[in-house]
Scaffold this motif. Sequence first.
Motif, PDB file in Angstrom:
ATOM      1  N   ALA A 139      30.001   1.704  -6.202  1.00 17.83           N
ATOM      2  CA  ALA A 139      30.109   2.303  -7.513  1.00 17.83           C
ATOM      3  C   ALA A 139      28.997   1.519  -8.309  1.00 17.83           C
ATOM      4  O   ALA A 139      28.562   0.221  -8.179  1.00 17.83           O
ATOM      5  N   LYS A 140      28.291   2.348  -9.107  1.00 20.32           N
ATOM      6  CA  LYS A 140      27.316   1.769  -9.954  1.00 20.32           C
ATOM      7  C   LYS A 140      27.890   1.703 -11.317  1.00 20.32           C
ATOM      8  O   LYS A 140      28.319   2.616 -12.161  1.00 20.32           O
ATOM      9  N   ILE A 141      27.825   0.582 -12.280  1.00 17.98           N
ATOM     10  CA  ILE A 141      28.374   0.332 -13.470  1.00 17.98           C
ATOM     11  C   ILE A 141      27.341  -0.147 -14.516  1.00 17.98           C
ATOM     12  O   ILE A 141      26.348  -0.938 -13.979  1.00 17.98           O
ATOM     13  N   GLN A 142      27.527   0.178 -15.668  1.00 14.40           N
ATOM     14  CA  GLN A 142      26.836  -0.523 -16.676  1.00 14.40           C
ATOM     15  C   GLN A 142      27.624  -1.332 -17.403  1.00 14.40           C
ATOM     16  O   GLN A 142      28.630  -0.978 -18.132  1.00 14.40           O
ATOM     17  N   VAL A 143      27.303  -2.558 -17.431  1.00 15.60           N
ATOM     18  CA  VAL A 143      27.864  -3.710 -18.237  1.00 15.60           C
ATOM     19  C   VAL A 143      27.121  -4.304 -19.116  1.00 15.60           C
ATOM     20  O   VAL A 143      25.929  -4.785 -19.047  1.00 15.60           O
ATOM     21  N   PRO A 144      27.687  -4.459 -20.556  1.00 15.53           N
ATOM     22  CA  PRO A 144      26.946  -5.051 -21.522  1.00 15.53           C
ATOM     23  C   PRO A 144      27.129  -6.440 -21.476  1.00 15.53           C
ATOM     24  O   PRO A 144      28.425  -6.899 -21.374  1.00 15.53           O
ATOM     25  N   GLN A 208      18.311 -16.916 -31.269  1.00 18.81           N
ATOM     26  CA  GLN A 208      19.668 -17.016 -30.550  1.00 18.81           C
ATOM     27  C   GLN A 208      19.406 -17.269 -29.217  1.00 18.81           C
ATOM     28  O   GLN A 208      20.258 -17.638 -28.235  1.00 18.81           O
ATOM     29  N   ARG A 209      18.155 -17.027 -28.533  1.00 13.86           N
ATOM     30  CA  ARG A 209      17.659 -17.188 -27.194  1.00 13.86           C
ATOM     31  C   ARG A 209      18.244 -16.093 -26.234  1.00 13.86           C
ATOM     32  O   ARG A 209      17.693 -16.050 -25.241  1.00 13.86           O
ATOM     33  N   TYR A 210      19.307 -15.195 -26.733  1.00 12.12           N
ATOM     34  CA  TYR A 210      19.713 -14.300 -25.993  1.00 12.12           C
ATOM     35  C   TYR A 210      19.890 -13.154 -26.572  1.00 12.12           C
ATOM     36  O   TYR A 210      19.821 -12.743 -27.770  1.00 12.12           O
ATOM     37  N   GLN A 211      19.765 -11.910 -25.752  1.00 15.05           N
ATOM     38  CA  GLN A 211      19.993 -10.522 -26.585  1.00 15.05           C
ATOM     39  C   GLN A 211      21.026  -9.588 -25.506  1.00 15.05           C
ATOM     40  O   GLN A 211      21.110 -10.040 -24.512  1.00 15.05           O
ATOM     41  N   GLN A 212      21.305  -8.868 -26.405  1.00 17.40           N
ATOM     42  CA  GLN A 212      22.533  -7.756 -25.786  1.00 17.40           C
ATOM     43  C   GLN A 212      21.641  -6.955 -24.831  1.00 17.40           C
ATOM     44  O   GLN A 212      20.772  -6.271 -25.455  1.00 17.40           O
ATOM     45  N   VAL A 213      22.007  -6.579 -23.663  1.00 19.63           N
ATOM     46  CA  VAL A 213      21.451  -5.652 -23.126  1.00 19.63           C
ATOM     47  C   VAL A 213      22.727  -4.780 -22.026  1.00 19.63           C
ATOM     48  O   VAL A 213      23.839  -5.337 -21.987  1.00 19.63           O
ATOM     49  N   GLN A 214      22.398  -3.960 -21.484  1.00 19.77           N
ATOM     50  CA  GLN A 214      23.163  -3.159 -20.531  1.00 19.77           C
ATOM     51  C   GLN A 214      22.665  -3.347 -19.028  1.00 19.77           C
ATOM     52  O   GLN A 214      21.483  -2.937 -18.869  1.00 19.77           O
ATOM     53  N   LYS A 215      23.242  -3.918 -18.286  1.00 21.71           N
ATOM     54  CA  LYS A 215      22.879  -4.231 -16.922  1.00 21.71           C
ATOM     55  C   LYS A 215      23.741  -3.345 -15.993  1.00 21.71           C
ATOM     56  O   LYS A 215      24.856  -3.318 -15.833  1.00 21.71           O
ATOM     57  N   GLU A 216      22.711  -2.824 -15.065  1.00 25.93           N
ATOM     58  CA  GLU A 216      23.503  -1.727 -14.069  1.00 25.93           C
ATOM     59  C   GLU A 216      23.735  -2.794 -12.753  1.00 25.93           C
ATOM     60  O   GLU A 216      22.885  -3.549 -12.443  1.00 25.93           O
ATOM     61  N   LEU A 217      24.761  -2.565 -12.232  1.00 24.01           N
ATOM     62  CA  LEU A 217      25.301  -3.392 -11.094  1.00 24.01           C
ATOM     63  C   LEU A 217      26.022  -2.571  -9.967  1.00 24.01           C
ATOM     64  O   LEU A 217      26.579  -1.468 -10.436  1.00 24.01           O
TER      65      LEU A 217
END
Length: 373
Positions: A139-144, A208-217
Motif C-alpha cells: 500500500a502507498k500512504i501519505q503521512v503528515p 523552527q528548523r522543520y516544516q510540515q510535509v506529506q511523505k509518501e511511503l
Amino acid sequence: MSKRDYYEVLGVGREAGESDIKGAYRKLALKYHPDRNPEDPQAEDKFKEASEAYSVLSDPQKRAAYDRYGHAGLQSSAGGAGGFSPDAFADFSDILGDFFGFGDLFGSGGRRRTRAQRGEDVRYDLEIEFEEAIFGMTAKIQVPKLDVCDRCQGSGAEPGSQASTCPTCHGRGETIYQQSFLSIRRTCTTCGGSGQVLRNPCSQCRGQRYQQVQKELKVNIPGGVDDGTRLRLAGEGQPGANGGPAGDLYVFLKVKPHAFFERNEADLHCTIPLNIAQAALGAEVDVPTLEGMHNLKIPEGTQSGARFRLRHKGVPSLNGSGRGDLYVHVDVKIPSKLSREQRKLLEQLRDTLPVDNAPSEKGLFEKVKDYFI
C-alpha cells in the motif's frame, strides 16, 4: 535546636524501601524548592532539611548507622554535621527530572551538553479489504510529518545568515544559580540550551528548523494480517532533537468485513443454504473459496447445522508455516410457500415417513444439571 527525625522529615516509616524514600523526597523537593517559593524564607530551610534527610536515608551505610545510633552515629560521616554530603545528589536531576529546567548539581563547569532526544512515534490508520489481509499487498500512504526545512537545511536561520552566541548564557546553554550549599545549573530560557539565538530566522520555517510535509511511503502488508495488526516502520516518525534518532511510524490495520466469510484466527467460516430435498437426498454444490469455486459433496440425510471442513482453504500463517481451514456450515431451509404440486408431493412424503414426535433425549449437560438440583 535538636534535629527532627529523618523519617519524620520525609514522612515515611522506618520500613520504607528505596523507592518510597526517593518518592517522598521528590515530593518535598518540588514543594519547597527555593525557585518555587522566592518569598518564603522558610521554604529553603525545609528544602535543606529534606535534602539532608534524603542524603542519609538513601545511603545504606549511613542509614544503618542512623537507625542504630540516631544523629550521633553520623558525626564521623563524610559531609560534616548530620552526615550531609553533596555527593549524595549525583542523581538529583534524575529524581527531579527537568521540572525546574536544571541539569547538573555540584557540576564541574563547562558548556552544557543538550541531551539528544528521540523523536515522537506516529500512528497511521489504514483500512484494507478482506482479501488484501489474507493474501497481502503493498500500500502507498501519505503521512503528515515534520521534515528538515529545505530552505535553511535545518539551521533555522535565513540563508546567508547564521545564529549568534546567546547574550544570556554566553554560549554555555545554561545559567548558574548559587543558593546556600546548592549550585544549580538551569537550562537557559533565552536559547533553550543551545547556546545560540537566531537574529534572522528562516522565513519558511520561522526558525523552527522543520516544516510540515506529506511523505509518501510504501507499506508491505504480509498475508495473514488481521484487524488491529500493527506494522512498524522504523525511523519514519517525527525527527529527533539535538541529534537524537527519529521516532517510528506505526500502521494500524482495519480489515473490512467480508460479505460471505467470517474469520476466526487462521480459519474461515461460511454458511450455505440447502433445500430439504438436497439435505435428504444429498447433492453436489459449488462453494466459494478465496481462490474460486469448490465442488462440495453433500451426503444424503444431512441435518441443518452440519459442518464440512475444507483443508488449507483458510488464512495463511504470518510466519509462513501452514494455512488454516475453511468450515462450511449447512442451513436447511424450509419453504414458507408451496405450490399446489409441491404441497401434494410433500403430503405423499409425509404419509410414507414414520411418525415419532416424542421429546428428544436430554444431553449430558442437562442430565448432570438435573442430578445436582
